[in-house]
Every structure is written in structure tokens, then in C-alpha cells.
Design a protein around this motif. Structure first.
Motif, PDB file in Angstrom:
ATOM      1  N   SER A  72      15.136   1.297  22.863  1.00 29.21           N
ATOM      2  CA  SER A  72      15.812   1.894  23.903  1.00 29.21           C
ATOM      3  C   SER A  72      16.292   1.489  25.104  1.00 29.21           C
ATOM      4  O   SER A  72      16.679   2.107  25.902  1.00 29.21           O
ATOM      5  CB  SER A  72      14.789   3.282  24.186  1.00 29.21           C
ATOM      6  N   HIS A  79      20.020  -3.495  18.806  1.00 29.73           N
ATOM      7  CA  HIS A  79      18.900  -2.450  19.098  1.00 29.73           C
ATOM      8  C   HIS A  79      17.505  -2.556  18.343  1.00 29.73           C
ATOM      9  O   HIS A  79      16.433  -2.286  18.936  1.00 29.73           O
ATOM     10  CB  HIS A  79      19.492  -1.095  18.082  1.00 29.73           C
ATOM     11  N   GLN A  95      24.545   2.054  12.994  1.00 26.87           N
ATOM     12  CA  GLN A  95      25.231   2.468  14.214  1.00 26.87           C
ATOM     13  C   GLN A  95      26.794   2.214  14.327  1.00 26.87           C
ATOM     14  O   GLN A  95      27.303   1.665  15.264  1.00 26.87           O
ATOM     15  CB  GLN A  95      24.327   1.931  15.284  1.00 26.87           C
ATOM     16  N   VAL A  98      22.681   5.564  21.331  1.00 25.35           N
ATOM     17  CA  VAL A  98      23.528   4.221  20.850  1.00 25.35           C
ATOM     18  C   VAL A  98      24.503   4.543  20.302  1.00 25.35           C
ATOM     19  O   VAL A  98      25.668   4.201  20.663  1.00 25.35           O
ATOM     20  CB  VAL A  98      22.475   3.385  19.888  1.00 25.35           C
TER      21      VAL A  98
END
Length: 387
Positions: free
Chosen positions: A246, A241, A307, A326
């Protein structure tokens, strides 16, 4: 001047009282360092971090337990290690130290052996996903047949990268030929296992990965734009990421002949060594550490940064929202995974698969290879039964 010396004495006193826990980590991210920093802020004590690969960790823990010479106090490991608890000196954790009502049901499953918590789950997941760059590939492939067709058109190009060396990656391929069967119940001598071995080997050759390409090697191919697709785990999400932002796409693993490819999933658990709990001072620090990692505010901070999927239902309820694309994707892929068995047999399977894949790549016939894998599993099982 007297105040200055008083401060110096206080500082020396603080340093002399600071104590340390030996903390071994099997994961490549920096969560362990964040735990250490927070632990020192909250308690004044320290975690001495030692990092290992997962395979190294298993060997080191087994060796340490036998030698009784140099043991960790706490080890952060995949939950399938819990099947080895009697061989690596893991202690059950007092249930009163665990906020059981806060845990996701799957988290309890990943941490318990029988009726005992042999570990405290911090994160859930450890599952594989398909990554791609949405700016270059708006619609990802969904089938291995599509990837094979792309290889036929561009035979010199790597279409998909994955670790050919890590048996955790290999294990996902069994779901294409043994759907719905837990890893520790697969008969590693049948035609379907031969098909799995050959298919895995063929994809490595088609994509020019070699048989020593680990997760760092395959991830770099994706980061450098040499491969449009990557199979990697939730532990890679943060780094990916950072690179793609994005544009990072996350999808299901490719199917084959209409059957979905399902990764294993597990918990990342903190385990406590018996020798550490027997030390009164370390027992106090361990209890402080376990309290800290169950703190919702601290957990939420870790989840948002890395995440990951928390073992806490309340934290997940807050952090996993549809607009958080995500994290929501990681969670949805976790729901499609198959739970990692915590039986002792799983530990033998990893070693047997690694040796079998190596023999097959060196030219052993496929039928002999699967028999060799099965014989190794049975050999290890009987050896443990005799010990």
C-alpha cells in the motif's frame, strides 16, 4: 492389472495427441506462462514459450520471416509491431474470432491496420508512470525543475531512475518539447529535437545512471532505496506492488516549463503468423487460444493479479474501481498518455534514436546527431519503399 494397462494406454494416447504452438513473447512478466498453463488445462495442448526483449523480438521475427526456417505460430508483441506486418509474416485475424463488441475503442485502434485486425489486444497500456514510496515521500515531485534542484543540493545522489538505454523511455521526453505531435510526425532535425536530446542526456548525467542502464537496472535502484523516484511502465506494477504494498505511490510523469510529460501507450497484442494459420491443426488451436484469452472470467483473474488494463470494456467496468487504488491509478495515467502510432515509420524511429543517442553519448555534436537521426529514418524509409 488390465485396468492399470488400460490407464497407461489412455495416458500414452493422450500424450501422443497433445500438440504444441510455438509462442514468442516480448514481455518480461509471467502472463505468457499463465496463458500456457490455462491453455493446457482447457485443451490438453501446449504453448512452447520463448522470451525475447522487445528489440530482440523484432530482429528475430524479421530474420525468421526471411529465412522461413524457424517461425513462431503466435507472437505477443507491442501494437507498434503491426506496422511491420508485411515484413514479419503476420496474418489478419478473422473478425468472427474476435468479440469486437467487447473491445475498448482504444483497443480496436491498437489492433487494426486499415480495416483488418492484425492482432488481438489482450491488455492496454504499456505506458510510463512515476513511482515513489509513500512511506518516505508523502507528496511526490511534479516537475523536472524540482528534481534538478534536489540534484544541486545532493549532487552525488540519484534522484530519479529510468532506463537510459530503452528508446521507449526516451520517446516520452519529446512531449516536453514537441507537445501534441505524434511520434511518427516529429521532424527529427529541428531545434526542439536538439533540446530533447540534450535534456535527456543531462538527466542521465545528473542522476548517475550511465548510458547502459536498462529498466531492470533502474528498477533495482528504486527497490534498493537508492533512488526515491522511478519512471517505469505498467509492466512493473505487479513486482513493485509486491515490494511496497500500500506504500506504492503512482503519479504523473514530471512536467517541464509547464508542459506535461506524456508517455506513449499501446496495446499488448497477440499476433498470428500466416504459416500457422495455413496449418489445419494449428489453426484450430489458435482459434481455441484466442477464445480463451477473450473469456471474461479468465481475463478478470489476470487483470486483478497483474494490475493491467484489459482490452475488454466489461472486464474494466468490473475491475477498475476507485477503491482499487493501484489499478485505478494505472488506468488514470493511461488516460493521460498519447496513443502509439502503428505506422511503419515508427519502427525506423526506434533504431534511429538508439543509434543517435549512442553517437551523442560518444561525443557527436548535438546538431550533427539530430541530422544523423533524421537521415537514418529517411534511409530506412526509402530502403523499404524499394524492397
Amino acid at each position: 492389472m488390465s485396468k492399470f494397462f488400460t490407464l497407461i494406454l489412455l495416458f500414452i494416447s493422450f500424450i501422443s495427441k497433445a500438440e504444441m504452438l510455438e509462442f514468442w513473447s516480448a514481455f518480461g512478466d509471467n502472463v505468457d506462462q499463465e496463458l500456457a498453463a490455462e491453455f493446457e488445462v482447457r485443451t490438453g495442448n501446449q504453448l512452447m514459450i520463448r522470451k525475447f526483449s522487445i528489440d530482440e523480438m523484432k530482429a528475430e521475427l524479421l530474420l525468421a520471416s526471411r529465412s522461413k526456417n524457424y517461425m513462431p505460430d503466435v507472437a505477443w508483441v507491442p501494437s507498434d509491431f503491426l506496422g511491420l506486418h508485411q515484413f514479419i509474416g503476420i496474418s489478419p485475424i478473422p473478425k468472427v474470432w474476435i468479440k469486437q463488441e467487447q473491445l475498448e475503442p482504444a483497443a480496436r485502434q491498437s489492433a487494426m491496420v486499415g480495416d483488418s485486425y492484425m492482432g488481438l489486444p489482450l491488455f492496454l497500456g504499456n505506458h510510463l508512470m512515476l513511482f515513489y514510496d509513500k512511506s518516505k515521500t508523502p507528496i511526490p515531485v511534479t516537475q523536472w525543475e524540482q528534481l534538478q534542484a534536489l540534484s544541486e543540493k545532493e549532487p552525488t545522489k540519484t534522484q530519479i531512475a529510468f532506463s537510459s538505454r530503452d528508446m521507449y523511455f526516451f520517446s516520452a521526453f519529446f512531449s516536453l518539447f514537441h507537445p501534441g505531435i505524434p511520434l511518427d510526425q516529429i521532424p527529427f532535425r529541428d531545434k526542439e529535437c536538439i533540446d530533447t536530446l540534450v535534456f535527456f542526456h543531462d538527466q542521465i548525467k545528473l542522476n548517475h545512471l550511465g548510458f547502459e542502464c536498462n529498466s531492470n537496472c533502474s528498477r533495482q535502484l528504486f527497490l534498493d532505496g537508492e533512488s526515491p523516484y522511478l519512471i517505469d511502465g505498467d509492466w512493473a506494477v505487479s513486482d513493485l506492488h509486491d515490494k511496497f504494498g500500500s506504500d506504492l505511490g503512482i503519479a504523473s510523469l514530471p512536467s517541464y516549463r509547464g508542459l506535461p510529460m506524456r508517455s506513449l501507450s499501446a496495446g499488448k497484442v497477440l499476433t498470428i503468423m500466416k504459416t500457422a494459420l495455413q496449418n489445419p491443426n494449428k489453426r484450430v488451436m489458435i482459434k481455441q487460444l484466442l477464445s480463451m484469452v477473450q473469456d471474461e472470467e479468465f481475463l478478470t483473474k489476470l487483470i486483478n493479479k497483474h494490475q493491467y488494463i484489459s482490452a475488454s470494456m466489461d472486464v474494466n467496468r468490473i475491475t477498475i474501481q476507485p477503491e482499487q487504488e493501484v489499478m485505478n491509478s494505472v488506468y488514470q495515467q493511461y488516460l493521460q498518455s498519447q496513443p502509439m502510432p502503428t505506422s511503419l515509420r515508427v519502427s525506423f524511429i526506434w533504431e534511429a534514436l538508439a543509434r543517435g543517442v549512442s553517437r551523442y553519448s560518444d561525443g557527436m555534436p548535438k546538431e550533427e546527431t539530430v541530422l544523423y537521426i533524421n537521415q537514418l529514418i529517411e534511409h530506412f524509409s526509402k530502403k523499404v519503399e524499394r524492397s
